[in-house]
Write a protein that holds these residues in place. Structure first.
Motif, PDB file in Angstrom:
ATOM      1  N   ASP A  93      34.690  41.318  28.850  1.00 45.72           N
ATOM      2  CA  ASP A  93      34.608  42.518  29.268  1.00 45.72           C
ATOM      3  C   ASP A  93      35.365  42.404  30.868  1.00 45.72           C
ATOM      4  N   MET A  94      35.811  41.719  31.364  1.00 44.49           N
ATOM      5  CA  MET A  94      36.113  41.202  32.574  1.00 44.49           C
ATOM      6  C   MET A  94      37.530  41.431  32.135  1.00 44.49           C
ATOM      7  N   LEU A  95      38.096  41.193  31.135  1.00 41.09           N
ATOM      8  CA  LEU A  95      39.492  40.719  31.219  1.00 41.09           C
ATOM      9  C   LEU A  95      39.847  42.129  30.456  1.00 41.09           C
TER      10      LEU A  95
ATOM     11  N   VAL B 187      36.618  36.460  50.085  1.00 41.16           N
ATOM     12  CA  VAL B 187      37.236  35.987  49.162  1.00 41.16           C
ATOM     13  C   VAL B 187      37.856  36.734  48.396  1.00 41.16           C
ATOM     14  N   SER B 188      37.996  38.624  48.964  1.00 40.62           N
ATOM     15  CA  SER B 188      38.211  39.453  48.231  1.00 40.62           C
ATOM     16  C   SER B 188      39.867  39.635  47.665  1.00 40.62           C
TER      17      SER B 188
ATOM     18  N   GLY C 162      38.685  43.534  42.329  1.00 38.67           N
ATOM     19  CA  GLY C 162      37.839  44.449  43.074  1.00 38.67           C
ATOM     20  C   GLY C 162      36.244  44.756  42.112  1.00 38.67           C
ATOM     21  N   PHE C 163      36.481  44.596  40.442  1.00 43.51           N
ATOM     22  CA  PHE C 163      34.803  44.749  40.358  1.00 43.51           C
ATOM     23  C   PHE C 163      34.578  43.341  39.896  1.00 43.51           C
TER      24      PHE C 163
ATOM     25  N   HIS D  23      34.769  40.566  42.219  1.00 44.37           N
ATOM     26  CA  HIS D  23      34.517  40.592  43.503  1.00 44.37           C
ATOM     27  C   HIS D  23      32.780  40.867  43.794  1.00 44.37           C
ATOM     28  N   ALA D  24      32.628  42.164  43.554  1.00 45.26           N
ATOM     29  CA  ALA D  24      31.524  42.712  43.741  1.00 45.26           C
ATOM     30  C   ALA D  24      30.687  42.775  43.012  1.00 45.26           C
ATOM     31  N   ARG D  25      30.318  42.063  41.321  1.00 43.63           N
ATOM     32  CA  ARG D  25      29.929  41.399  40.683  1.00 43.63           C
ATOM     33  C   ARG D  25      29.537  40.260  41.398  1.00 43.63           C
ATOM     34  N   LEU D  26      29.979  39.307  42.033  1.00 45.13           N
ATOM     35  CA  LEU D  26      29.925  38.394  42.749  1.00 45.13           C
ATOM     36  C   LEU D  26      29.006  38.099  43.705  1.00 45.13           C
ATOM     37  N   LEU D  27      29.873  39.057  44.664  1.00 39.45           N
ATOM     38  CA  LEU D  27      28.608  39.905  45.844  1.00 39.45           C
ATOM     39  C   LEU D  27      27.279  39.878  45.612  1.00 39.45           C
ATOM     40  N   ALA D  28      26.857  40.746  44.441  1.00 39.42           N
ATOM     41  CA  ALA D  28      26.030  41.859  43.783  1.00 39.42           C
ATOM     42  C   ALA D  28      24.962  40.027  43.470  1.00 39.42           C
ATOM     43  N   ARG D  29      25.548  39.499  42.561  1.00 38.48           N
ATOM     44  CA  ARG D  29      24.649  38.562  42.324  1.00 38.48           C
ATOM     45  C   ARG D  29      24.339  36.983  43.323  1.00 38.48           C
ATOM     46  N   LEU D  30      24.947  36.905  44.553  1.00 35.20           N
ATOM     47  CA  LEU D  30      24.924  36.345  45.866  1.00 35.20           C
ATOM     48  C   LEU D  30      23.881  37.557  46.237  1.00 35.20           C
ATOM     49  N   ALA D  31      23.732  38.466  46.284  1.00 37.13           N
ATOM     50  CA  ALA D  31      23.211  39.061  46.924  1.00 37.13           C
ATOM     51  C   ALA D  31      21.725  38.929  45.907  1.00 37.13           C
ATOM     52  N   GLU D  32      21.484  38.958  45.315  1.00 39.11           N
ATOM     53  CA  GLU D  32      20.379  38.755  44.307  1.00 39.11           C
ATOM     54  C   GLU D  32      19.406  38.018  44.243  1.00 39.11           C
ATOM     55  N   ARG D  33      20.473  36.392  44.531  1.00 41.31           N
ATOM     56  CA  ARG D  33      19.724  35.532  44.751  1.00 41.31           C
ATOM     57  C   ARG D  33      19.395  34.815  46.571  1.00 41.31           C
ATOM     58  N   ALA D  34      19.824  35.853  47.057  1.00 41.40           N
ATOM     59  CA  ALA D  34      19.737  35.189  48.878  1.00 41.40           C
ATOM     60  C   ALA D  34      17.801  35.905  48.694  1.00 41.40           C
TER      61      ALA D  34
END
Ligand code: PNS
Length: 157
Positions: free
Chosen positions: A48-50, A137-138, A143-144, A146-157
């Motif tokens: 999907d990412m690729l 790390v943008s 871009g997408f 990076h957004a997915r990584l930030l969302a995952r980190l926010a979920e874990r916080a």
């Protein structure tokens, strides 16, 4: 019809410059996600990412494969394998794979090219660690992703 493959396990997105060069050298390019037995990567998210990363290139498709890369090349009519070098340290590994692939499929040309490094060449582990500590790390990710990584980190916080 010249068909090339850019293979990888793609723990991170492929170097755009490698796919662009392969795409300029061939009529069609297949970005092929292999299951590297050592990292046992899960292919669907990477596919999907690729696909999202390569939508702008009309002659580039994305596919998954298992088994030998050279069998995939034969099945798909691929005549060239194109891989990039992100760092000199990868040269031995790439050379050994190119030699083995040449032995397994003499008709398939192997190209290992060194292209100038970009910010995206940092190891994924370093990128994730910096992001986890709030660093920017943008420049290292599409871009997408990076957004997915930030969302995952926010979920874990
Ligand atoms: O550079 P990468 O990302 O580690 O490459 C991984 C991949 C999947 C391209 C590589 O491990 C591969 O080609 N696997 C398929 C099995 C195979 O053909 N092995 C022989 C190569 S020597």
């Amino acid at each position: 019809m010249r068909r090339a493959v850019c293979p990888g396990s793609f723990a991170r997105s492929p170097s755009a410059i490698v796919v662009a060069r392969a795409s300029a050298l061939s009529d069609e390019v297949v970005v092929a996600v292999g299951v590297n037995r050592q990292d046992g990567c899960s292919a669907p998210r990477r596919l999907d990412m690729l696909r999202r990363t390569t939508t702008a290139s009309p002659n580039v498709t994305v596919a998954g494969f298992s088994g030998l890369l050279t069998d995939f090349c034969r099945a798909e009519g691929v005549t060239a394998i194109v891989k990039g070098l992100r760092a000199v340290g990868g040269f031995d590994y790439e050379l050994q794979m190119a030699q083995m692939n040449a032995h397994l499929a003499p008709g398939v040309e192997g190209r290992v090219r060194a292209y100038p490094c970009s910010a995206r060449s940092c190891p994924p582990r370093a990128v994730k660690e910096v992001a986890a500590y709030g660093g920017d790390v943008s420049a290292h990710l599409p871009g997408f992703v990076h957004a997915r990584l930030l969302a995952r980190l926010a979920e874990r916080a």
